[in-house]
Design a protein around this motif. Sequence first.
Motif, PDB file in Angstrom:
ATOM      1  N   GLN A  38      -4.579  -3.074 -12.747  1.00 36.57           N
ATOM      2  CA  GLN A  38      -4.673  -2.189 -13.904  1.00 36.57           C
ATOM      3  C   GLN A  38      -4.252  -0.767 -13.569  1.00 36.57           C
ATOM      4  O   GLN A  38      -3.944   0.016 -14.471  1.00 36.57           O
ATOM      5  CB  GLN A  38      -6.108  -2.184 -14.447  1.00 36.57           C
ATOM      6  CG  GLN A  38      -6.579  -3.530 -14.974  1.00 36.57           C
ATOM      7  CD  GLN A  38      -8.030  -3.490 -15.432  1.00 36.57           C
ATOM      8  OE1 GLN A  38      -8.329  -3.383 -16.618  1.00 36.57           O
ATOM      9  NE2 GLN A  38      -8.934  -3.576 -14.464  1.00 36.57           N
ATOM     10  N   TYR A  39      -4.221  -0.420 -12.275  1.00 36.83           N
ATOM     11  CA  TYR A  39      -4.006   0.967 -11.872  1.00 36.83           C
ATOM     12  C   TYR A  39      -2.752   1.188 -11.031  1.00 36.83           C
ATOM     13  O   TYR A  39      -2.342   2.343 -10.846  1.00 36.83           O
ATOM     14  CB  TYR A  39      -5.215   1.466 -11.076  1.00 36.83           C
ATOM     15  CG  TYR A  39      -6.537   1.225 -11.763  1.00 36.83           C
ATOM     16  CD1 TYR A  39      -6.834   1.837 -12.983  1.00 36.83           C
ATOM     17  CD2 TYR A  39      -7.496   0.373 -11.210  1.00 36.83           C
ATOM     18  CE1 TYR A  39      -8.041   1.609 -13.632  1.00 36.83           C
ATOM     19  CE2 TYR A  39      -8.704   0.142 -11.848  1.00 36.83           C
ATOM     20  CZ  TYR A  39      -8.967   0.761 -13.050  1.00 36.83           C
ATOM     21  OH  TYR A  39     -10.165   0.536 -13.687  1.00 36.83           O
ATOM     22  N   THR A  65       2.655   6.987  -8.113  1.00 35.13           N
ATOM     23  CA  THR A  65       1.589   6.469  -8.964  1.00 35.13           C
ATOM     24  C   THR A  65       0.681   7.593  -9.445  1.00 35.13           C
ATOM     25  O   THR A  65       0.725   8.709  -8.972  1.00 35.13           O
ATOM     26  CB  THR A  65       0.755   5.427  -8.206  1.00 35.13           C
ATOM     27  OG1 THR A  65       0.288   6.001  -6.981  1.00 35.13           O
ATOM     28  CG2 THR A  65       1.599   4.199  -7.888  1.00 35.13           C
ATOM     29  N   LEU A  92      -5.268   7.347 -10.463  1.00 36.38           N
ATOM     30  CA  LEU A  92      -6.122   6.182 -10.216  1.00 36.38           C
ATOM     31  C   LEU A  92      -5.529   5.241  -9.165  1.00 36.38           C
ATOM     32  O   LEU A  92      -6.065   4.152  -8.929  1.00 36.38           O
ATOM     33  CB  LEU A  92      -6.360   5.403 -11.511  1.00 36.38           C
ATOM     34  CG  LEU A  92      -7.210   6.116 -12.570  1.00 36.38           C
ATOM     35  CD1 LEU A  92      -7.266   5.294 -13.845  1.00 36.38           C
ATOM     36  CD2 LEU A  92      -8.608   6.382 -12.050  1.00 36.38           C
ATOM     37  N   GLY A 128      -7.008   1.705  -7.347  1.00 34.78           N
ATOM     38  CA  GLY A 128      -6.275   0.450  -7.396  1.00 34.78           C
ATOM     39  C   GLY A 128      -5.970  -0.101  -6.020  1.00 34.78           C
ATOM     40  O   GLY A 128      -6.121  -1.300  -5.766  1.00 34.78           O
TER      41      GLY A 128
END
Length: 315
Positions: A103-104, A159, A162, A166
């Motif tokens: 999800q991250y 990224t 978060l 992750g």
Amino acid sequence: MQSASGILLHRRYVYGLLMAGLGSVLFSGKAILVKLAFTYGANAETLIALRMLMALPLFWGIYWWQARKQSMSPLTNLDRVKVFALGFMGYFLSSYLDFLGLQYISVGLERIVLYLTPTIVLLISFFVLNKSISRLQWYALIVGYLGVIVVFFQDAHSTGSLALLGMLLVFASACSYAIYMIGAGEMVRRVGSVRLVVYASSASALLSVIQILIYDPAAVFVQVYQIYWLSLLNASLCTVIPMLLIMIAINRIGSPLVAQAGILGPVSTLFMGWIVLSEPITWIQISGMGLVIGAMWLLVRNDAPNMQKESEPLN
């Protein structure tokens, strides 16, 4: 002139390595399907429940077919506890942590972090189980790990905030799966590869159902049709088939070599993420992948006698 037994041993090694590599590629496609399912509003708890519920009848169909061809020795209560524990570590906990982490972070970064799995497997085999690691295996590990580091820092830089969460979740998934790989390597001789996969996946399915009943009992019935199709592909092409390939490969060449063959996962995932999810690939990533492919080349050159020390025929 090579003896017949040497040719058979070499063929067994090559086939086991090919099965491990193909299983890794198919298994890595799971991340692509999960990412696509997230775009339709699904959550990790629902996806893992749908995946295991759809995979369960496929597993038991394979078990029924196998049971018709050969008799299986009964399991003790201790065997059942061990198999349940393997199902929890390898199929439920590892998958759930991986789904949460996806999800991250990107699918490419997810597979790169999961490359730590062979590192963990090798270290456990070496320090805890007192199993030898050949010089060539160390070379393959070092070269591949350098490539992973190059790609890892490139992806981590791009990224969001978060990303750390992750990566930690996926790293925990890698640790859980490494423990499973070691335990499966020790149990497969007694239980059998097919039966171990079926029983462990059944334990995971039970745990997934319990989890979704606590989280949201209606969730598995109210999803859009795209999520069900993606879950069916995940259950069959990216779960049942690769799990069987990997378990058979463990029986042929041993868990450390199977784990190292998993380096094909990050390579294939990067390109699948680029094609399907439009995730970018940079020259730095390609350079890192070159090192990873070099590590796979070193691994393939490992001689059959060293492989024999890791695995003997099940039957």
